[in-house]
Design a protein around this motif. Structure first.
Motif, PDB file in Angstrom:
ATOM      1  N   LYS A  85     -11.730  11.089 -24.931  1.00  0.00           N
ATOM      2  CA  LYS A  85     -12.099  11.470 -23.575  1.00  0.00           C
ATOM      3  C   LYS A  85     -11.342  10.600 -22.584  1.00  0.00           C
ATOM      4  O   LYS A  85     -11.187   9.403 -22.787  1.00  0.00           O
ATOM      5  CB  LYS A  85     -13.604  11.290 -23.383  1.00  0.00           C
ATOM      6  CG  LYS A  85     -14.122  11.590 -21.995  1.00  0.00           C
ATOM      7  CD  LYS A  85     -15.586  11.233 -21.912  1.00  0.00           C
ATOM      8  CE  LYS A  85     -16.111  11.289 -20.511  1.00  0.00           C
ATOM      9  NZ  LYS A  85     -15.493  10.350 -19.589  1.00  0.00           N
ATOM     10  N   GLY A  86     -10.890  11.221 -21.517  1.00  0.00           N
ATOM     11  CA  GLY A  86     -10.321  10.467 -20.409  1.00  0.00           C
ATOM     12  C   GLY A  86     -11.437   9.792 -19.634  1.00  0.00           C
ATOM     13  O   GLY A  86     -12.529  10.344 -19.493  1.00  0.00           O
ATOM     14  N   ASP A  87     -11.188   8.609 -19.110  1.00  0.00           N
ATOM     15  CA  ASP A  87     -12.228   7.852 -18.419  1.00  0.00           C
ATOM     16  C   ASP A  87     -12.792   8.588 -17.207  1.00  0.00           C
ATOM     17  O   ASP A  87     -13.957   8.405 -16.863  1.00  0.00           O
ATOM     18  CB  ASP A  87     -11.701   6.479 -17.990  1.00  0.00           C
ATOM     19  CG  ASP A  87     -11.456   5.553 -19.168  1.00  0.00           C
ATOM     20  OD1 ASP A  87     -11.834   5.904 -20.308  1.00  0.00           O
ATOM     21  OD2 ASP A  87     -10.891   4.464 -18.950  1.00  0.00           O
ATOM     22  N   THR A  88     -11.987   9.405 -16.540  1.00  0.00           N
ATOM     23  CA  THR A  88     -12.485  10.129 -15.364  1.00  0.00           C
ATOM     24  C   THR A  88     -12.821  11.587 -15.672  1.00  0.00           C
ATOM     25  O   THR A  88     -13.146  12.336 -14.759  1.00  0.00           O
ATOM     26  CB  THR A  88     -11.464  10.079 -14.201  1.00  0.00           C
ATOM     27  OG1 THR A  88     -10.281  10.767 -14.587  1.00  0.00           O
ATOM     28  CG2 THR A  88     -11.148   8.656 -13.801  1.00  0.00           C
ATOM     29  N   ASN A  89     -12.745  11.975 -16.912  1.00  0.00           N
ATOM     30  CA  ASN A  89     -13.083  13.345 -17.298  1.00  0.00           C
ATOM     31  C   ASN A  89     -14.572  13.446 -17.596  1.00  0.00           C
ATOM     32  O   ASN A  89     -15.144  12.546 -18.201  1.00  0.00           O
ATOM     33  CB  ASN A  89     -12.292  13.786 -18.530  1.00  0.00           C
ATOM     34  CG  ASN A  89     -10.816  13.908 -18.251  1.00  0.00           C
ATOM     35  OD1 ASN A  89     -10.370  13.738 -17.131  1.00  0.00           O
ATOM     36  ND2 ASN A  89     -10.057  14.187 -19.283  1.00  0.00           N
ATOM     37  N   PHE A  90     -15.187  14.561 -17.218  1.00  0.00           N
ATOM     38  CA  PHE A  90     -16.618  14.733 -17.423  1.00  0.00           C
ATOM     39  C   PHE A  90     -16.976  15.004 -18.880  1.00  0.00           C
ATOM     40  O   PHE A  90     -18.061  14.654 -19.326  1.00  0.00           O
ATOM     41  CB  PHE A  90     -17.157  15.852 -16.531  1.00  0.00           C
ATOM     42  CG  PHE A  90     -17.145  15.486 -15.080  1.00  0.00           C
ATOM     43  CD1 PHE A  90     -16.449  16.263 -14.179  1.00  0.00           C
ATOM     44  CD2 PHE A  90     -17.809  14.368 -14.623  1.00  0.00           C
ATOM     45  CE1 PHE A  90     -16.421  15.921 -12.838  1.00  0.00           C
ATOM     46  CE2 PHE A  90     -17.791  14.021 -13.290  1.00  0.00           C
ATOM     47  CZ  PHE A  90     -17.094  14.793 -12.385  1.00  0.00           C
ATOM     48  N   GLY A  91     -16.102  15.622 -19.616  1.00  0.00           N
ATOM     49  CA  GLY A  91     -16.400  15.942 -21.009  1.00  0.00           C
ATOM     50  C   GLY A  91     -15.306  15.478 -21.938  1.00  0.00           C
ATOM     51  O   GLY A  91     -14.208  15.129 -21.517  1.00  0.00           O
ATOM     52  N   ALA A  92     -15.636  15.476 -23.211  1.00  0.00           N
ATOM     53  CA  ALA A  92     -14.667  15.076 -24.234  1.00  0.00           C
ATOM     54  C   ALA A  92     -13.647  16.186 -24.462  1.00  0.00           C
ATOM     55  O   ALA A  92     -13.887  17.350 -24.151  1.00  0.00           O
ATOM     56  CB  ALA A  92     -15.392  14.755 -25.534  1.00  0.00           C
ATOM     57  N   ASP A  93     -12.511  15.794 -25.006  1.00  0.00           N
ATOM     58  CA  ASP A  93     -11.472  16.750 -25.373  1.00  0.00           C
ATOM     59  C   ASP A  93     -11.933  17.534 -26.603  1.00  0.00           C
ATOM     60  O   ASP A  93     -12.893  17.159 -27.271  1.00  0.00           O
ATOM     61  CB  ASP A  93     -10.172  16.011 -25.722  1.00  0.00           C
ATOM     62  CG  ASP A  93      -9.672  15.149 -24.584  1.00  0.00           C
ATOM     63  OD1 ASP A  93      -9.613  15.645 -23.446  1.00  0.00           O
ATOM     64  OD2 ASP A  93      -9.339  13.975 -24.837  1.00  0.00           O
ATOM     65  N   GLU A  94     -11.199  18.592 -26.912  1.00  0.00           N
ATOM     66  CA  GLU A  94     -11.429  19.304 -28.173  1.00  0.00           C
ATOM     67  C   GLU A  94     -11.218  18.309 -29.309  1.00  0.00           C
ATOM     68  O   GLU A  94     -10.377  17.412 -29.198  1.00  0.00           O
ATOM     69  CB  GLU A  94     -10.443  20.465 -28.316  1.00  0.00           C
ATOM     70  CG  GLU A  94     -10.688  21.597 -27.356  1.00  0.00           C
ATOM     71  CD  GLU A  94     -11.988  22.328 -27.632  1.00  0.00           C
ATOM     72  OE1 GLU A  94     -12.320  22.536 -28.816  1.00  0.00           O
ATOM     73  OE2 GLU A  94     -12.680  22.660 -26.655  1.00  0.00           O
ATOM     74  N   PRO A  95     -11.951  18.434 -30.412  1.00  0.00           N
ATOM     75  CA  PRO A  95     -11.733  17.519 -31.536  1.00  0.00           C
ATOM     76  C   PRO A  95     -10.264  17.525 -31.978  1.00  0.00           C
ATOM     77  O   PRO A  95      -9.609  18.555 -31.972  1.00  0.00           O
ATOM     78  CB  PRO A  95     -12.637  18.083 -32.634  1.00  0.00           C
ATOM     79  CG  PRO A  95     -13.681  18.851 -31.898  1.00  0.00           C
ATOM     80  CD  PRO A  95     -12.995  19.411 -30.686  1.00  0.00           C
ATOM     81  N   VAL A  96      -9.792  16.350 -32.338  1.00  0.00           N
ATOM     82  CA  VAL A  96      -8.390  16.153 -32.711  1.00  0.00           C
ATOM     83  C   VAL A  96      -8.321  15.815 -34.193  1.00  0.00           C
ATOM     84  O   VAL A  96      -9.079  14.965 -34.671  1.00  0.00           O
ATOM     85  CB  VAL A  96      -7.773  15.010 -31.868  1.00  0.00           C
ATOM     86  CG1 VAL A  96      -6.395  14.643 -32.344  1.00  0.00           C
ATOM     87  CG2 VAL A  96      -7.769  15.392 -30.395  1.00  0.00           C
ATOM     88  N   GLY A  97      -7.415  16.463 -34.905  1.00  0.00           N
ATOM     89  CA  GLY A  97      -7.210  16.170 -36.321  1.00  0.00           C
ATOM     90  C   GLY A  97      -6.233  15.022 -36.509  1.00  0.00           C
ATOM     91  O   GLY A  97      -5.467  14.679 -35.606  1.00  0.00           O
ATOM     92  N   GLN A  98      -6.245  14.435 -37.679  1.00  0.00           N
ATOM     93  CA  GLN A  98      -5.391  13.288 -37.979  1.00  0.00           C
ATOM     94  C   GLN A  98      -3.908  13.614 -37.768  1.00  0.00           C
ATOM     95  O   GLN A  98      -3.149  12.773 -37.312  1.00  0.00           O
ATOM     96  CB  GLN A  98      -5.629  12.823 -39.408  1.00  0.00           C
ATOM     97  CG  GLN A  98      -4.928  11.537 -39.738  1.00  0.00           C
ATOM     98  CD  GLN A  98      -5.424  10.929 -41.032  1.00  0.00           C
ATOM     99  OE1 GLN A  98      -6.481  11.299 -41.532  1.00  0.00           O
ATOM    100  NE2 GLN A  98      -4.669  10.013 -41.570  1.00  0.00           N
ATOM    101  N   GLU A  99      -3.512  14.860 -38.054  1.00  0.00           N
ATOM    102  CA  GLU A  99      -2.108  15.243 -37.897  1.00  0.00           C
ATOM    103  C   GLU A  99      -1.683  15.283 -36.426  1.00  0.00           C
ATOM    104  O   GLU A  99      -0.490  15.287 -36.128  1.00  0.00           O
ATOM    105  CB  GLU A  99      -1.850  16.599 -38.561  1.00  0.00           C
ATOM    106  CG  GLU A  99      -2.512  17.780 -37.885  1.00  0.00           C
ATOM    107  CD  GLU A  99      -4.011  17.921 -38.145  1.00  0.00           C
ATOM    108  OE1 GLU A  99      -4.623  18.784 -37.487  1.00  0.00           O
ATOM    109  OE2 GLU A  99      -4.565  17.182 -38.975  1.00  0.00           O
TER     110      GLU A  99
END
Length: 158
Positions: A85-99
């Motif tokens: 998540k970005g510090d100024t973003n209200f929500g988390a990003d889509e889940p990120v895979g290891q790749e």
């Protein structure tokens, strides 16, 4: 930062061969720690050694480069995903895979000086952001007053 998947692959290769890569920051999602134009140095990240609160460079499935704070590592159906998540973003990003992981932030060049991580001030800021999510509201309100005409990317609107 807009990029295509080929550019993301090349950046991964530079980090692998050189040991680091420096990229200019765009946007306001990590304000005030990282501001527009700061030069951020990333090193290879070993997924197993990532710690909550670290800033990770990754690419989205559409190919954009993003550097956001690690919130958690989750496992679902034997698939490990990372919540960022970005510090100024209200929500988390889509889940990120290891790749999709590219690197871990190790320093920020702010023109006259360079912040090397880990540092006490960055650690304190990281803990404040993680422990007090309400700070996001205040940061976003400040940015909206300061730059009301600025257009945010979809990942920064979260």
């Amino acid at each position: 930062m807009p990029a295509n998947l080929t550019a993301c692959y090349l950046i991964k290769e530079v980090i692998r061969k050189q040991g680091w890569v420096e990229l200019p920051a765009e946007g306001t999602s990590m304000y005030p720690l990282i501001k527009q134009g700061n030069i951020c140095r990333f090193v290879p990240c070993e997924a197993m050694k990532l710690k909550k609160g670290e800033i990770i460079l990754f690419h989205t499935l559409s190919g954009s480069l993003v550097a956001h704070r690690l919130l958690s590592v989750e496992s679902l159906n034997e698939q490990v995903t990372y919540r960022l998540k970005g510090d100024t973003n209200f929500g988390a990003d889509e889940p990120v895979g290891q790749e999709q992981l590219i690197g871990k932030l190790t320093s920020i060049n702010k023109g006259k000086y360079r912040i090397k991580l880990p540092s006490l001030s960055v650690h304190v800021w990281s803990q404040m952001i993680l422990l007090f999510p309400i700070l996001t509201v205040f940061l976003r309100a400040y940015l909206n007053r300061r730059c009301p005409n600025e257009i945010y990317t979809s990942s920064e609107k979260n």
